[in-house]
Each structure stands twice: as C-alpha cells, then as structure tokens.
Design an enzyme around this catalytic site. Structure first.
Site, PDB file in Angstrom:
ATOM      1  N   THR A 185      13.024  -3.769  -4.621  1.00 50.79           N
ATOM      2  CA  THR A 185      14.411  -4.191  -4.856  1.00 50.79           C
ATOM      3  C   THR A 185      15.346  -3.038  -5.210  1.00 50.79           C
ATOM      4  OG1 THR A 185      13.849  -4.725  -7.154  1.00 50.79           O
ATOM      5  CG2 THR A 185      13.784  -6.519  -5.533  1.00 50.79           C
ATOM      6  N   LYS A 234       1.267  -3.944  -7.053  1.00 52.36           N
ATOM      7  CA  LYS A 234       1.800  -3.240  -5.873  1.00 52.36           C
ATOM      8  C   LYS A 234       0.717  -2.367  -5.233  1.00 52.36           C
ATOM      9  CE  LYS A 234       6.547  -3.097  -7.675  1.00 52.36           C
ATOM     10  NZ  LYS A 234       6.306  -3.724  -8.999  1.00 52.36           N
ATOM     11  N   ILE A 252      -7.140   2.020   0.150  1.00 51.25           N
ATOM     12  CA  ILE A 252      -8.060   1.625   1.205  1.00 51.25           C
ATOM     13  C   ILE A 252      -8.522   0.187   0.944  1.00 51.25           C
ATOM     14  CG2 ILE A 252      -8.772   3.999   1.647  1.00 51.25           C
ATOM     15  CD1 ILE A 252     -11.353   3.391   0.091  1.00 51.25           C
TER      16      ILE A 252
END
Length: 238
Positions: A122, A66, A70
């Site tokens: 989710t 995830k 930068i």
C-alpha cells in the site's frame, strides 16, 4: 450480518516493538476486538508467544509475514504459523505460482488457516513500480497478481482499499480481500500508505477485512474507536 461477523472483519494491527506494548492494547480492547494482525516488527522483537496466546484466547490472528522465499521455506513458515494458531498468512504474489501453491498446500494441514497473496504494497505508487521495471499502474498490477493468486489456490489477496472494487468484480464473492491502509478522520497521522480510505468505503468497495493500526491503537480510547468503526460498518450494511 451479526456484530460478531463485523468485529472479526476489523483486524487490529499490533505494530509495536515490544510484547508489553502490544499486550496493553489487547487488554484495553478486551472482548471488543476479535481479530489481530501480528507483523514482522512484533514477531522479530518479541517472538510468536503473544500471537499464540491470542489464538488460544479464540482470536483470529493474521500473521502478516509477506513471505517471499523458495517454496520449501515458505511452506515451512506457513506450517509454523499454523502451529501457533494463525488463521491467515500473507505471501507475496510476486513470488510466483509455485511459491503460492506451496503455501496453500502447507496451509491445508490447518483447517482454519487461509493464505492471502499480497498484490501491491500500500505504500507503493506507479512511480515506485516503474523504478523496479513494472510498467503498469498499481491497479493493473494488483489485478494481474490477484488472478495469479486465485489460479494458485490462494484464499484471497491483500490490496489497497482503492483496488478493492475492481478486485471484487474480478475475483467474485468467494475470495478474501484484506485491505490495510484504512484511515480515520482526525486520527493519528500515517504517511506509510499511499492509497488509503475509510473502513466503510473499503468494505463498500468489496473488502472482506480492513486492517487498522495506529489510527486506533495510538488513541486515548482504542475500544471506543473500534466500537465506532464497527457501528459505522453496521449502519452501512443495513
């Protein structure tokens, strides 16, 4: 579709806080499991050695990082995952096109590595999105971010099962749609996912992969549970 294809579409989430606990599940699953997800919990607790070992053993390994940083940092993390044998890495679509593009360029150095863009986590609801200033439903936001990811060259998206059908219509047949938040009747409870579905429902809706964790890994016989899922998927595809 062959049994091997189906087994690789079921990604077993190794959501454990020790390498020993994760390795015990891997041993019990044996050759039945072909794909694993290694996320932040296990990577932080135990490092990448177990994930690299899975890759060396011929397993598909989804590094669910995830990423949201930068561009240069995201690219460096993707390359590190690629060197450890990852076949899939997640990046937050909310990070924007430049960061997604940096991830895709870095992944190109590894022929089997795919970048999937996380659309809406989710566990989130429309109320959660509103709390951070997003005035859209989870479905609307998932669609918006999926199109952004496709334009940036991502290989697919991560989304809740309930968004899979709309995203498949939007993205067409070539993109990956990875769906965490799948559940099994009578399995261990999991309250983290706000928009769950059964694996067969997710695949019928258009998911290319389903991710399943505690409902499989915390059962007395995870190999039997996995065999049941693959059997259900095989029957649904006939």
């Amino acid at each position: 579709m062959t049994a091997m294809d189906l087994s690789r579409r079921v990604i077993v989430a190794l959501d454990f806080d020790t390498a020993e606990a994760a390795a015990a599940v891997v041993e019990r699953l044996g050759e039945a499991a072909r794909s694993y997800k290694v996320g932040l919990e296990l990577l932080t607790a135990a490092g990448p050695a177990l994930a690299a070992g899975l890759a060396d053993a011929g397993k598909d390994v989804f590094f669910d990082l995830k990423l949201f940083e930068i561009p240069s940092s995201v690219a460096a993390a993707v390359r590190a995952a690629g060197r450890h044998g990852a076949t899939m890495v997640s990046v937050h679509a909310t990070a924007g096109a430049r960061i997604l593009e940096a991830a895709v360029r870095a992944a190109a150095e590894f022929p089997r590595l795919r970048i999937v863009a996380l659309t809406v986590v989710t566990s989130l609801t429309a109320a959660d999105l509103a709390e951070v200033g997003v005035g859209a439903t989870t479905g609307e936001q998932s669609a918006r971010l999926a199109l952004l990811a496709r334009r940036a060259g991502c290989h697919g998206v991560v989304a809740a099962p309930h968004e899979a059908a709309a995203l498949r219509r939007l993205l067409g047949p070539g993109q990956l749609i990875v769906t965490p938040g799948v559940t099994l009747p009578g399995g261990p409870g999991d309250t983290d996912h706000a928009r769950p579905a059964h694996p067969v429902a997710a695949v019928r809706a258009g998911a290319s992969h389903v991710v399943i964790g505690r409902a499989l890994t915390r059962t007395p016989d995870p190999a039997a549970v996995l065999a049941g899922i693959i059997g259900d998927l095989r029957a649904a595809s006939e």
